[in-house]
Design a protein around this motif. Structure first.
Motif, PDB file in Angstrom:
ATOM      1  N   GLU A  12       9.231 -17.812  50.787  1.00 57.05           N
ATOM      2  CA  GLU A  12      10.451 -17.783  51.596  1.00 57.05           C
ATOM      3  C   GLU A  12      10.524 -16.514  52.434  1.00 57.05           C
ATOM      4  N   GLU A  13      10.237 -15.378  51.830  1.00 56.72           N
ATOM      5  CA  GLU A  13      10.340 -14.125  52.567  1.00 56.72           C
ATOM      6  C   GLU A  13       9.218 -13.996  53.594  1.00 56.72           C
ATOM      7  N   SER A  14       8.052 -14.555  53.295  1.00 52.67           N
ATOM      8  CA  SER A  14       6.957 -14.545  54.274  1.00 52.67           C
ATOM      9  C   SER A  14       7.348 -15.331  55.517  1.00 52.67           C
ATOM     10  N   LYS A  15       7.985 -16.484  55.315  1.00 53.65           N
ATOM     11  CA  LYS A  15       8.415 -17.298  56.461  1.00 53.65           C
ATOM     12  C   LYS A  15       9.464 -16.562  57.281  1.00 53.65           C
ATOM     13  N   GLU A  16      10.359 -15.855  56.600  1.00 49.14           N
ATOM     14  CA  GLU A  16      11.387 -15.093  57.317  1.00 49.14           C
ATOM     15  C   GLU A  16      10.755 -14.000  58.171  1.00 49.14           C
ATOM     16  N   HIS A  17       9.782 -13.296  57.609  1.00 47.02           N
ATOM     17  CA  HIS A  17       9.119 -12.224  58.364  1.00 47.02           C
ATOM     18  C   HIS A  17       8.297 -12.797  59.519  1.00 47.02           C
ATOM     19  N   LEU A  18       7.633 -13.931  59.301  1.00 47.01           N
ATOM     20  CA  LEU A  18       6.854 -14.552  60.379  1.00 47.01           C
ATOM     21  C   LEU A  18       7.767 -15.018  61.515  1.00 47.01           C
ATOM     22  N   GLN A  19       8.931 -15.562  61.161  1.00 51.35           N
ATOM     23  CA  GLN A  19       9.881 -15.966  62.194  1.00 51.35           C
ATOM     24  C   GLN A  19      10.365 -14.753  62.979  1.00 51.35           C
ATOM     25  N   ASP A  23       9.870 -14.074  66.987  1.00 53.02           N
ATOM     26  CA  ASP A  23      11.010 -13.780  67.859  1.00 53.02           C
ATOM     27  C   ASP A  23      10.817 -12.471  68.613  1.00 53.02           C
ATOM     28  N   GLN A  24      10.384 -11.450  67.890  1.00 52.01           N
ATOM     29  CA  GLN A  24      10.224 -10.136  68.509  1.00 52.01           C
ATOM     30  C   GLN A  24       9.053 -10.118  69.495  1.00 52.01           C
ATOM     31  N   LEU A  25       7.999 -10.876  69.216  1.00 55.00           N
ATOM     32  CA  LEU A  25       6.868 -10.939  70.145  1.00 55.00           C
ATOM     33  C   LEU A  25       7.294 -11.552  71.479  1.00 55.00           C
ATOM     34  N   LEU A  26       8.153 -12.574  71.412  1.00 54.56           N
ATOM     35  CA  LEU A  26       8.655 -13.180  72.645  1.00 54.56           C
ATOM     36  C   LEU A  26       9.494 -12.184  73.435  1.00 54.56           C
ATOM     37  N   LYS A  27      10.286 -11.386  72.728  1.00 58.24           N
ATOM     38  CA  LYS A  27      11.066 -10.340  73.399  1.00 58.24           C
ATOM     39  C   LYS A  27      10.142  -9.294  74.011  1.00 58.24           C
ATOM     40  N   LEU A  28       9.059  -8.987  73.284  1.00 58.09           N
ATOM     41  CA  LEU A  28       8.131  -7.962  73.756  1.00 58.09           C
ATOM     42  C   LEU A  28       7.437  -8.398  75.041  1.00 58.09           C
ATOM     43  N   ALA A  45       5.377  -6.901  59.782  1.00 54.87           N
ATOM     44  CA  ALA A  45       3.961  -7.087  59.450  1.00 54.87           C
ATOM     45  C   ALA A  45       3.576  -6.249  58.239  1.00 54.87           C
ATOM     46  N   HIS A  46       4.095  -5.027  58.183  1.00 53.13           N
ATOM     47  CA  HIS A  46       3.772  -4.134  57.079  1.00 53.13           C
ATOM     48  C   HIS A  46       4.315  -4.681  55.756  1.00 53.13           C
ATOM     49  N   THR A  47       5.546  -5.173  55.794  1.00 47.32           N
ATOM     50  CA  THR A  47       6.134  -5.746  54.584  1.00 47.32           C
ATOM     51  C   THR A  47       5.368  -6.987  54.147  1.00 47.32           C
ATOM     52  N   LEU A  48       4.998  -7.819  55.117  1.00 52.18           N
ATOM     53  CA  LEU A  48       4.248  -9.033  54.808  1.00 52.18           C
ATOM     54  C   LEU A  48       2.900  -8.694  54.183  1.00 52.18           C
ATOM     55  N   LYS A  49       2.257  -7.699  54.719  1.00 56.79           N
ATOM     56  CA  LYS A  49       0.970  -7.269  54.163  1.00 56.79           C
ATOM     57  C   LYS A  49       1.131  -6.810  52.721  1.00 56.79           C
ATOM     58  N   GLY A  50       2.169  -6.026  52.460  1.00 56.81           N
ATOM     59  CA  GLY A  50       2.399  -5.528  51.106  1.00 56.81           C
ATOM     60  C   GLY A  50       2.664  -6.650  50.122  1.00 56.81           C
ATOM     61  N   CYS A  92      -3.102 -14.600  65.815  1.00 57.51           N
ATOM     62  CA  CYS A  92      -3.119 -14.026  64.463  1.00 57.51           C
ATOM     63  C   CYS A  92      -1.905 -14.511  63.665  1.00 57.51           C
ATOM     64  N   VAL A  93      -0.737 -14.503  64.287  1.00 55.03           N
ATOM     65  CA  VAL A  93       0.480 -14.958  63.602  1.00 55.03           C
ATOM     66  C   VAL A  93       0.366 -16.433  63.236  1.00 55.03           C
ATOM     67  N   ASP A  94      -0.195 -17.244  64.153  1.00 57.32           N
ATOM     68  CA  ASP A  94      -0.378 -18.674  63.863  1.00 57.32           C
ATOM     69  C   ASP A  94      -1.269 -18.868  62.642  1.00 57.32           C
ATOM     70  N   LEU A  95      -2.325 -18.068  62.555  1.00 48.54           N
ATOM     71  CA  LEU A  95      -3.251 -18.181  61.435  1.00 48.54           C
ATOM     72  C   LEU A  95      -2.572 -17.756  60.134  1.00 48.54           C
ATOM     73  N   ILE A  96      -1.771 -16.717  60.191  1.00 47.86           N
ATOM     74  CA  ILE A  96      -1.035 -16.275  58.999  1.00 47.86           C
ATOM     75  C   ILE A  96      -0.074 -17.372  58.539  1.00 47.86           C
ATOM     76  N   GLU A  97       0.592 -18.033  59.497  1.00 45.22           N
ATOM     77  CA  GLU A  97       1.502 -19.129  59.150  1.00 45.22           C
ATOM     78  C   GLU A  97       0.761 -20.253  58.439  1.00 45.22           C
ATOM     79  N   LYS A  98      -0.436 -20.576  58.927  1.00 44.99           N
ATOM     80  CA  LYS A  98      -1.230 -21.622  58.283  1.00 44.99           C
ATOM     81  C   LYS A  98      -1.619 -21.225  56.862  1.00 44.99           C
ATOM     82  N   MET A  99      -1.922 -19.958  56.669  1.00 41.27           N
ATOM     83  CA  MET A  99      -2.304 -19.485  55.338  1.00 41.27           C
ATOM     84  C   MET A  99      -1.110 -19.547  54.383  1.00 41.27           C
ATOM     85  N   VAL A 100       0.073 -19.176  54.881  1.00 38.16           N
ATOM     86  CA  VAL A 100       1.274 -19.258  54.049  1.00 38.16           C
ATOM     87  C   VAL A 100       1.593 -20.714  53.726  1.00 38.16           C
ATOM     88  N   ASP A 101       1.435 -21.604  54.719  1.00 34.91           N
ATOM     89  CA  ASP A 101       1.656 -23.034  54.478  1.00 34.91           C
ATOM     90  C   ASP A 101       0.690 -23.554  53.417  1.00 34.91           C
TER      91      ASP A 101
END
Length: 672
Positions: A12-19, A23-28, A45-50, A92-101
């Motif tokens: 759950e928390e991984s999905k929240e961080h990925l979302q 969102d922030q990448l689109l703003k960037l 990203a740092h929290t997700l890695k940890g 990279c984010v897409d690949l991380i999402e697939k791994m979490v899925d």
């Protein structure tokens, strides 16, 4: 070590961080010079890695670490943002999402990350010339102060001190019996981050994540909170033996001295702070402390089922009370009714979630599709805070994906076409949600070319959806509705986006299965609006109880326009169909006793008048002929089970107060 108890929280928390990262990448992309956005992405990203490292998903942690390295270069202005870098990070984010899925589906969370890691590694460049002296000087001063702060951290500390924040050294000692030190440390980090911003840890975060420490670690925190509040926040975490919080009073002077050493000046405007926007310190503000808890959705479903039984028993008690005519019983039942009504509102509110949970996935999707189609588009989202029942939320995502793809592919013109018609190069898609009575409306609007009436009619005649004679009598609204017919598509060529002949009928079917309706407004050359109307909840509904012979049926209120009665001589026959004149229009009649083959009651007297329930679907109406109207009642929608599926014009059943089962009518299916 068994980590299964933490798996659900991790997912759950991984999905929240990925979302949040998406969102922030689109703003960037829109604000490439905004360092604050990069910092937010880096933190997620740092929290997700940890978390991934603590749970033992090494490939996921390694991939996130490589992405984190690139983000670190960006936030320290050692790299400039380009479209190529953004594409790699998105990949990279897409690949991380697939791994979490994969992990959520019971897999190992592994994937082939070689290509993406190589791309990330190629982006990373060594420090530019001329910075070596600054880094060396900073290292010497930091070592003298027994702190290991980099250039960015020093600028943040200095800016924070200027805004009145304090620096705290927090020493945490874990209980000797703590078996998951890294997870416990992560919980400490989460608690502390609600109070301010963590600048440094000793040992390093990486070492803490890998449990390369004894029982203690230290944090350097910037916060506007007092020592007592920080102590209390951490002490509430289990398996914490000791917490020592002390303010580092001279840190501001140490940072000031560092500025002198590096810049040769004591002017704060010319120091390290000049390189960073002062707004970065806003991230150190105390976050709103959450008072919510996570509840498994299955438990909410169980709670709703139990309450449904209570509603049924309440109806039974109300009937008994009316027959018994005992004042004490009546008062008690009335009180129970008021309490259960309040309880019902509370339970329904617990099930309500903002449509933001669905809408959040679309900006990224629209960005990628626009790039594939070589179109410029701006997606505007309004009313994301509008709430819907969780059951509806779970089902509404796919129809909206179809509508947004349709708006991008068919609705919006190419850049050349828009320029030729004096339109802005950038097309606009509006995704909007709002409440209206007991319904929620969701609109997908575009400023594209609109629906070509002649093209739709030509295709409809080819497919046999309408005849040429019928086509001449159709209104614009009816023509627009033809694109929702099964297999209907006006695409000139097949693409990966849409136009595979599937059409929008899947959207219509799904919306109607949720008790909703979809309408289309369009103006050629100016754009189209697809409007979805949905019920707030699917669990408990208001219905009108009617009698057909000896059977009781429930008709949902959201379908009913009016209830009337007519004499037999007011019923006419038109092309073999029984009809009546109602409010200036011809309304066909549906005799429910014939449709449902209800056995006729022997000895029933012929009635001089017919009770007719007028129901509507879009612009069309029909009249349901019943024997009598019993009145309105709140009913609990229950499934008929796996053996009774796809019953014509029946959406479910309910149990009445007298224990009788009443079928719930799906009036939409009577309207062709």
């Amino acid at each position: 070590m068994d980590l299964s108890g933490y798996l659900e929280m991790f997912i759950e928390e991984s999905k929240e961080h990925l979302q949040a990262i998406n969102d922030q990448l689109l703003k960037l992309e829109a604000e490439p010079d905004n360092t604050n956005i990069v910092n937010e992405i880096f933190r997620s990203a740092h929290t997700l890695k940890g978390m991934a490292g603590s749970m033992g998903y090494e490939e996921l942690a390694s991939l996130t670490h490589e992405m984190e390295n690139v983000l670190d270069l960006l936030r320290n202005n050692k790299l400039s943002i380009t479209s190529e870098i953004m594409d790699v990070i998105f990949t990279c984010v897409d690949l991380i999402e697939k791994m979490v899925d994969s992990i959520e589906q019971g897999g190992d969370g592994k994937a082939d990350v070689t290509d993406v890691v190589n791309q990330l590694a190629n982006i990373q460049n060594p420090s530019t010339a001329g910075e070596g002296e600054i880094v060396t000087a900073l290292a010497e001063v930091a070592a003298a102060a027994e702190l290991v702060l980099d250039e960015f951290q020093l600028s943040v500390v200095k800016s924070a001190k200027e805004t009145g924040k304090k620096a705290y050294s927090i020493s945490v000692t874990l209980d000797e019996r703590c078996t998951m030190k890294s997870v416990r440390a992560y919980m400490v980090f989460q608690a502390v981050e609600e109070l301010g911003e963590i600048i440094q840890t000793v040992p390093s975060v990486e070492q803490i994540e890998e449990e390369k420490f004894d029982q203690s670690f230290t944090l350097l925190l910037l916060s506007d909170q007092e020592t007592r509040e920080i102590q209390f926040q951490i002490s509430n975490i289990s398996e914490i033996k000791e917490v020592m919080v002390s303010e580092v009073a001279d840190l501001g002077q140490q940072v000031h001295d560092k500025d002198k050493l590096v810049n040769g000046t004591t002017n704060p405007e010319n120091g390290l702070n000049k390189q960073k926007d002062k707004e970065e310190t806003e991230t150190g503000k105390k976050k709103q402390r959450s008072k919510s808890i996570r509840v498994d959705s299955e438990k909410l479903d169980q709670l709703m089922n139990l309450f449904s039984e209570l509603i049924i028993d309440r109806g039974r008690l109300e009937q008994i009370s009316r027959k018994a005519e005992l004042s004490e019983l009546t008062e008690t039942v009335e009180h129970m009714t008021r309490i259960s009504t309040d309880l019902q509102g509370l339970i329904l509110n617990m099930r309500m979630v903002p449509v933001e949970q669905v809408f959040n996935r679309f900006p990224r999707m629209v960005r990628d599709l626009a790039k594939d189609l070589n179109k410029k588009v701006q997606l505007v989202i309004e009313g994301a805070e509008t709430e819907l029942d969780r059951t509806v939320i779970d089902e509404i995502g796919d129809p909206l994906v179809h509508l947004l793809r349709n708006a991008l592919d068919h609705g919006l013109e190419s850049t050349v076409e828009r320029q030729a018609t004096d339109k802005p190069e950038e097309g606009l898609i509006l995704l909007k949600a709002y409440h209206g009575g007991n319904h929620v409306f969701i609109e997908v609007r575009d400023d594209g070319k609109g629906i070509n009436r002649e093209k739709v009619l030509t295709k409809a005649i080819e497919r046999g959806v309408v005849t040429q004679e019928e086509a001449k009598t159709l209104t614009d609204q009816q023509v627009n509705g033809l694109i929702l017919a099964s297999g209907f598509s006006t695409a000139d060529k097949i693409s990966d986006i849409s136009g595979r002949g599937v059409g929008l009928d899947v959207v219509k079917i799904k919306i109607e299965s949720l008790g909703g309706v979809i309408t289309i407004d369009s103006s050629e050359g100016q754009g189209s609006t697809f409007r979805i109307q949905l019920p707030l909840t699917l669990s408990i509904i208001y219905a009108m109880l009617v009698k057909v012979e000896d059977e009781t049926y429930a008709i949902p209120f959201n379908s009913i326009v009016e209830i009337t009665n007519v004499r037999h001589d007011q019923v006419s026959t038109l092309y073999g169909q029984k009809v009546i004149q109602f409010r200036g229009q011809v309304v066909p009649l549906i005799y429910l006793n014939e449709e449902y083959q209800v056995p006729e009651v022997e000895g029933k007297a012929d009635r001089q008048q017919l009770f007719i329930v007028i129901v509507r679907k879009g612009e069309k109406t029909v009249g349901l002929v019943v024997d009598s109207v019993l009145g309105q009642q709140e009913v609990v929608l229950k499934s008929l089970g796996g053996f009774l599926t796809n019953l014509y014009a029946i959406s479910g059943s309910t149990i009445l107060g007298n224990g009788e089962v009443a079928l719930i009518i799906d009036a939409n299916q009577f309207i062709k």
